[in-house]
Design an enzyme around this catalytic site. Structure first.
Site: not given
Ligand code: GLN
Length: 290
Positions: A102, A139, A200
């Site tokens: 990520c 998101r 993740h």
């Molecule tokens: N901050 C980054 C995003 O929102 C990565 C998020 C994360 O590592 N889960 O895309």
């Protein structure tokens, strides 16, 4: 009785930014690598590398970098570029296995344009870039499954950034979930033995085949064990047996991963991927510990 005097195989893993980038149990990936090594008598030493720590590639056999919120990525991006960049590039070009999840994945690409604030310059390992569509944009959240290497990988994703691949090769094709950008069904990226992914969960507990793939890459590289189908192999499995039959040498003894595959396939079922669940179960559980 002869005493086994062969020193145990050892590997050193560099955990980049353990305090800044550790979302959704990313540390679990390290626990899995350590345990799967231990079960084969391989010693895995884990070294944390924080902000300001230099990265001397010769000291490591594999590297891991996790994910984090935008605000944590800012100082990491600067440190990656100014402090660790040269060492990391040298390791990557020398085929060291690297897993980047990520936020860590985003910072190994060209750049990350967050929801607010200036672009974060990436290392450019992956020819790809990431754009956050803004605080109001939905998101990319939820369980995810992709095809990988004739099998499947499963995990959980939560990212605002959308990653677009230039010439970078994807890690896999999205079967369910968002993947890189919810648009082109690609997930993650691969460059040499460096793997970027949005998964993740953490990733490796439910994907023992991928964990073993990384361990095997590290062992082959460190101990210079290379197997080619056509020239036949004389090599040593970690538990001392020898194979001379010419097939590609599996370095690692197989483990009883019933629990791992139950977790993996039940997530596939949950995502409505029944056929993949059956195929994956059959493919991996045929390899029961003999
Ligand atoms: N901050 C980054 C995003 O929102 C990565 C998020 C994360 O590592 N889960 O895309």
């Amino acid at each position: 009785m002869t005493q086994n005097t062969t020193p145990p195989l050892t590997l050193t893993l560099g955990h980049l930014y353990p305090d800044q980038l550790n979302l959704y149990g990313d540390r679990g990936n390290i626990l899995v690598l350590r345990r799967r090594c231990q079960q084969r008598g391989i010693k895995l030493r884990v070294v944390g590398l924080g902000i300001g720590d230099a990265l001397a590639p010769d000291e490591y056999d594999m590297l891991f970098i996790g994910g984090g919120q935008d605000k944590e990525e800012v100082p990491v991006a600067q440190d990656l570029y100014n402090i660790k960049g040269i060492g990391l590039w040298a390791a990557i070009e020398d085929d060291m296995p690297v897993l980047a999840v990520c936020g860590g994945y985003q910072l190994l690409a060209q750049y990350y344009r967050p929801a607010s604030g200036p672009d974060m310059r990436g290392l450019g390992v992956f020819d790809a870039w990431t754009i956050h569509k803004g605080a109001r944009a939905p998101r990319c959240i939820g369980d995810v499954a992709i095809s990988w290497n004739g099998s499947t990988l499963v995990g959980f994703e939560n990212h605002g950034g959308r990653t677009y691949l230039g010439t970078a090769r994807p890690l896999g094709k999205v079967l369910k979930g968002h993947g890189n950008n919810s648009e082109d069904t690609t997930e993650g990226a691969i460059y040499r033995n460096t793997y970027g992914t949005y998964m993740h969960g953490s990733l490796l507990p439910k994907n023992p085949h991928f964990a073993d793939h990384l361990i095997e890459l590290a062992l082959r590289r460190k101990y210079d064990i290379w197997a080619t189908p056509d020239t036949g192999t004389t090599g040593e499995r970690t538990n001392g047996t020898t194979s001379t039959d010419g097939d590609t040498l599996a370095l690692l003894t197989s483990l009883d991963d019933t629990l791992e595959w139950e977790a993996h396939t039940s997530l596939l079922e949950k995502l409505g991927l029944h056929n993949q669940a059956v195929a994956t179960w059959q493919a991996h559980n045929a390899v029961k510990v003999s």
